[in-house]
Design a protein around this motif. Structure first.
Motif, PDB file in Angstrom:
ATOM      1  N   LYS A  69     -18.945  59.212 -33.074  1.00  0.00           N
ATOM      2  CA  LYS A  69     -17.946  60.217 -33.433  1.00  0.00           C
ATOM      3  C   LYS A  69     -16.580  59.617 -33.726  1.00  0.00           C
ATOM      4  O   LYS A  69     -15.820  60.154 -34.519  1.00  0.00           O
ATOM      5  CB  LYS A  69     -17.849  61.269 -32.329  1.00  0.00           C
ATOM      6  N   LEU A  70     -16.227  58.531 -33.076  1.00  0.00           N
ATOM      7  CA  LEU A  70     -15.041  57.746 -33.433  1.00  0.00           C
ATOM      8  C   LEU A  70     -15.277  56.323 -32.954  1.00  0.00           C
ATOM      9  O   LEU A  70     -15.411  56.088 -31.747  1.00  0.00           O
ATOM     10  CB  LEU A  70     -13.769  58.316 -32.811  1.00  0.00           C
ATOM     11  N   VAL A  71     -15.342  55.423 -33.918  1.00  0.00           N
ATOM     12  CA  VAL A  71     -15.565  54.008 -33.612  1.00  0.00           C
ATOM     13  C   VAL A  71     -14.573  53.197 -34.437  1.00  0.00           C
ATOM     14  O   VAL A  71     -14.535  53.312 -35.668  1.00  0.00           O
ATOM     15  CB  VAL A  71     -17.008  53.564 -33.943  1.00  0.00           C
ATOM     16  N   PHE A  72     -13.766  52.393 -33.752  1.00  0.00           N
ATOM     17  CA  PHE A  72     -12.743  51.570 -34.404  1.00  0.00           C
ATOM     18  C   PHE A  72     -13.183  50.114 -34.321  1.00  0.00           C
ATOM     19  O   PHE A  72     -13.312  49.560 -33.228  1.00  0.00           O
ATOM     20  CB  PHE A  72     -11.396  51.770 -33.703  1.00  0.00           C
ATOM     21  N   VAL A  73     -13.425  49.499 -35.491  1.00  0.00           N
ATOM     22  CA  VAL A  73     -13.923  48.123 -35.539  1.00  0.00           C
ATOM     23  C   VAL A  73     -12.881  47.228 -36.204  1.00  0.00           C
ATOM     24  O   VAL A  73     -12.673  47.302 -37.424  1.00  0.00           O
ATOM     25  CB  VAL A  73     -15.250  48.027 -36.321  1.00  0.00           C
ATOM     26  N   PRO A  74     -12.174  46.388 -35.429  1.00  0.00           N
ATOM     27  CA  PRO A  74     -11.195  45.475 -36.028  1.00  0.00           C
ATOM     28  C   PRO A  74     -11.892  44.406 -36.858  1.00  0.00           C
ATOM     29  O   PRO A  74     -13.055  44.075 -36.607  1.00  0.00           O
ATOM     30  CB  PRO A  74     -10.480  44.880 -34.820  1.00  0.00           C
ATOM     31  N   SER A  75     -11.195  43.870 -37.833  1.00  0.00           N
ATOM     32  CA  SER A  75     -11.805  42.872 -38.720  1.00  0.00           C
ATOM     33  C   SER A  75     -12.250  41.633 -37.955  1.00  0.00           C
ATOM     34  O   SER A  75     -13.241  41.000 -38.320  1.00  0.00           O
ATOM     35  CB  SER A  75     -10.823  42.482 -39.830  1.00  0.00           C
ATOM     36  N   SER A  76     -11.553  41.285 -36.863  1.00  0.00           N
ATOM     37  CA  SER A  76     -11.936  40.112 -36.081  1.00  0.00           C
ATOM     38  C   SER A  76     -13.340  40.280 -35.510  1.00  0.00           C
ATOM     39  O   SER A  76     -14.096  39.308 -35.392  1.00  0.00           O
ATOM     40  CB  SER A  76     -10.936  39.874 -34.944  1.00  0.00           C
ATOM     41  N   ALA A  77     -13.707  41.512 -35.154  1.00  0.00           N
ATOM     42  CA  ALA A  77     -15.052  41.793 -34.655  1.00  0.00           C
ATOM     43  C   ALA A  77     -16.043  41.900 -35.805  1.00  0.00           C
ATOM     44  O   ALA A  77     -17.166  41.374 -35.736  1.00  0.00           O
ATOM     45  CB  ALA A  77     -15.051  43.075 -33.838  1.00  0.00           C
ATOM     46  N   ALA A  78     -15.641  42.570 -36.870  1.00  0.00           N
ATOM     47  CA  ALA A  78     -16.546  42.775 -38.004  1.00  0.00           C
ATOM     48  C   ALA A  78     -16.986  41.465 -38.634  1.00  0.00           C
ATOM     49  O   ALA A  78     -18.128  41.342 -39.098  1.00  0.00           O
ATOM     50  CB  ALA A  78     -15.867  43.657 -39.048  1.00  0.00           C
ATOM     51  N   HIS A  79     -16.100  40.473 -38.646  1.00  0.00           N
ATOM     52  CA  HIS A  79     -16.461  39.180 -39.227  1.00  0.00           C
ATOM     53  C   HIS A  79     -17.590  38.508 -38.451  1.00  0.00           C
ATOM     54  O   HIS A  79     -18.341  37.701 -39.008  1.00  0.00           O
ATOM     55  CB  HIS A  79     -15.238  38.252 -39.256  1.00  0.00           C
ATOM     56  N   LYS A  80     -17.734  38.857 -37.183  1.00  0.00           N
ATOM     57  CA  LYS A  80     -18.769  38.243 -36.343  1.00  0.00           C
ATOM     58  C   LYS A  80     -20.041  39.076 -36.244  1.00  0.00           C
ATOM     59  O   LYS A  80     -21.146  38.540 -36.170  1.00  0.00           O
ATOM     60  CB  LYS A  80     -18.223  37.993 -34.938  1.00  0.00           C
ATOM     61  N   ILE A  81     -19.885  40.406 -36.215  1.00  0.00           N
ATOM     62  CA  ILE A  81     -21.055  41.261 -35.957  1.00  0.00           C
ATOM     63  C   ILE A  81     -21.250  42.359 -36.999  1.00  0.00           C
ATOM     64  O   ILE A  81     -22.181  43.154 -36.882  1.00  0.00           O
ATOM     65  CB  ILE A  81     -20.965  41.913 -34.560  1.00  0.00           C
ATOM     66  N   GLY A  82     -20.404  42.405 -38.021  1.00  0.00           N
ATOM     67  CA  GLY A  82     -20.554  43.423 -39.044  1.00  0.00           C
ATOM     68  C   GLY A  82     -20.161  44.807 -38.548  1.00  0.00           C
ATOM     69  O   GLY A  82     -19.436  44.953 -37.564  1.00  0.00           O
ATOM     70  N   GLN A  83     -20.662  45.821 -39.229  1.00  0.00           N
ATOM     71  CA  GLN A  83     -20.369  47.209 -38.884  1.00  0.00           C
ATOM     72  C   GLN A  83     -21.620  47.875 -38.288  1.00  0.00           C
ATOM     73  O   GLN A  83     -22.742  47.469 -38.574  1.00  0.00           O
ATOM     74  CB  GLN A  83     -19.927  47.986 -40.144  1.00  0.00           C
ATOM     75  N   PRO A  84     -21.448  48.910 -37.465  1.00  0.00           N
ATOM     76  CA  PRO A  84     -22.601  49.590 -36.851  1.00  0.00           C
ATOM     77  C   PRO A  84     -23.255  50.575 -37.818  1.00  0.00           C
ATOM     78  O   PRO A  84     -23.238  51.791 -37.613  1.00  0.00           O
ATOM     79  CB  PRO A  84     -21.971  50.312 -35.659  1.00  0.00           C
ATOM     80  N   THR A  85     -23.836  50.044 -38.888  1.00  0.00           N
ATOM     81  CA  THR A  85     -24.309  50.920 -39.962  1.00  0.00           C
ATOM     82  C   THR A  85     -25.809  50.838 -40.244  1.00  0.00           C
ATOM     83  O   THR A  85     -26.384  51.815 -40.718  1.00  0.00           O
ATOM     84  CB  THR A  85     -23.566  50.602 -41.267  1.00  0.00           C
ATOM     85  N   THR A  86     -26.449  49.722 -39.974  1.00  0.00           N
ATOM     86  CA  THR A  86     -27.864  49.622 -40.314  1.00  0.00           C
ATOM     87  C   THR A  86     -28.706  50.409 -39.317  1.00  0.00           C
ATOM     88  O   THR A  86     -28.298  50.682 -38.191  1.00  0.00           O
ATOM     89  CB  THR A  86     -28.346  48.161 -40.320  1.00  0.00           C
ATOM     90  N   ARG A  87     -29.896  50.782 -39.761  1.00  0.00           N
ATOM     91  CA  ARG A  87     -30.791  51.563 -38.894  1.00  0.00           C
ATOM     92  C   ARG A  87     -31.068  50.816 -37.591  1.00  0.00           C
ATOM     93  O   ARG A  87     -31.111  51.413 -36.505  1.00  0.00           O
ATOM     94  CB  ARG A  87     -32.108  51.840 -39.631  1.00  0.00           C
ATOM     95  N   LEU A  88     -31.249  49.496 -37.678  1.00  0.00           N
ATOM     96  CA  LEU A  88     -31.535  48.705 -36.478  1.00  0.00           C
ATOM     97  C   LEU A  88     -30.350  48.719 -35.523  1.00  0.00           C
ATOM     98  O   LEU A  88     -30.499  48.936 -34.316  1.00  0.00           O
ATOM     99  CB  LEU A  88     -31.895  47.272 -36.864  1.00  0.00           C
ATOM    100  N   LYS A  89     -29.146  48.512 -36.062  1.00  0.00           N
ATOM    101  CA  LYS A  89     -27.957  48.480 -35.210  1.00  0.00           C
ATOM    102  C   LYS A  89     -27.685  49.832 -34.558  1.00  0.00           C
ATOM    103  O   LYS A  89     -27.128  49.903 -33.466  1.00  0.00           O
ATOM    104  CB  LYS A  89     -26.735  48.043 -36.026  1.00  0.00           C
TER     105      LYS A  89
END
Length: 222
Positions: A171-191
């Motif tokens: 419902k609200l997820v804030f992903v800083p670029s420092s994290a996204a560069h390592k683990i991506g975004q929580p978007t795939t079916r598996l994730k």
């Protein structure tokens, strides 16, 4: 000695991905709010992912005169292919991505609260908590528990301080670029399986905290 004034006022490019279903009024209200209630130093790039959009709704969104990119989901609101397309359209030089779930009402200070905790935990993925207005109980947020079998996790609530979670609602997820560069975004079916448990586990392996932040940032009726 750090320049605290600069750290407060320097611009941050935050991509906002807002999902919408159902109520046109809620969609329009949420869009207006994210522009009017955002922290002053946020430069936002807004993407609306809308399901079952009719021409009247799209005209209303366009009439707002706000810079909004619209993606029509056509019944595939959470499909991996659609989310991959949305992520591909986000600016590559952004400082963070803020994911906002469908059918959710946000408090006027929600984004100020997110920004406040981001300053304290700049590399953490932040999870917002939401309340069911009918019961006054928490209805979305973070989870505790181990394992990736559905049902092995239970929702927990941050009271006065952020708490680490092993899974979360979207419902609200804030992903800083420092994290996204390592683990991506929580978007795939598996994730996204089992309340994003695999995403949270990947974050932990990389030394990134997933934190539910205290208080309620709005309401959501499951």
């Amino acid at each position: 000695m750090t320049n605290s004034s600069h750290s407060v006022t320097s611009k941050e490019l935050v991509s906002v991905v807002m999902f919408a279903t159902g109520s046109r009024e809620l969609t329009v209200a949420n869009l207006k709010q994210v522009f009017s209630m955002k922290p002053e130093h946020w430069q936002i790039d807004v993407h609306l992912v809308i399901d079952e959009a009719n021409e009247a709704t799209l005209k209303v969104v366009d009439s707002l005169g706000l810079k909004i990119s619209v993606t029509e989901a056509n019944g595939k609101l959470v499909s991996s292919r659609l989310l991959k397309k949305v992520v591909g359209n986000l600016p590559t030089n952004g400082d963070a991505v803020l994911w906002l779930g469908a059918a959710t009402s946000f408090n006027s200070d929600a984004y100020i609260q997110v920004n406040s905790f981001h300053k304290q935990y700049p590399n953490a993925v932040l999870i917002g908590q939401f309340q069911d207005e009918a019961t006054s109980q928490i209805s979305a947020g973070g989870y505790s528990g181990s394992g990736f079998v559905p049902g092995n996790k239970s929702r927990i609530q941050a009271q006065s301080l952020p708490i680490d979670v092993t899974g979360f609602d979207d419902k609200l997820v804030f992903v800083p670029s420092s994290a996204a560069h390592k683990i991506g975004q929580p978007t795939t079916r598996l994730k996204k399986m089992n309340n994003c448990a695999l995403y949270a586990a990947a974050a932990k392996r990389k030394g990134i905290r997933c934190l539910a932040i205290p208080g309620f940032l709005g309401s959501f009726h499951p």
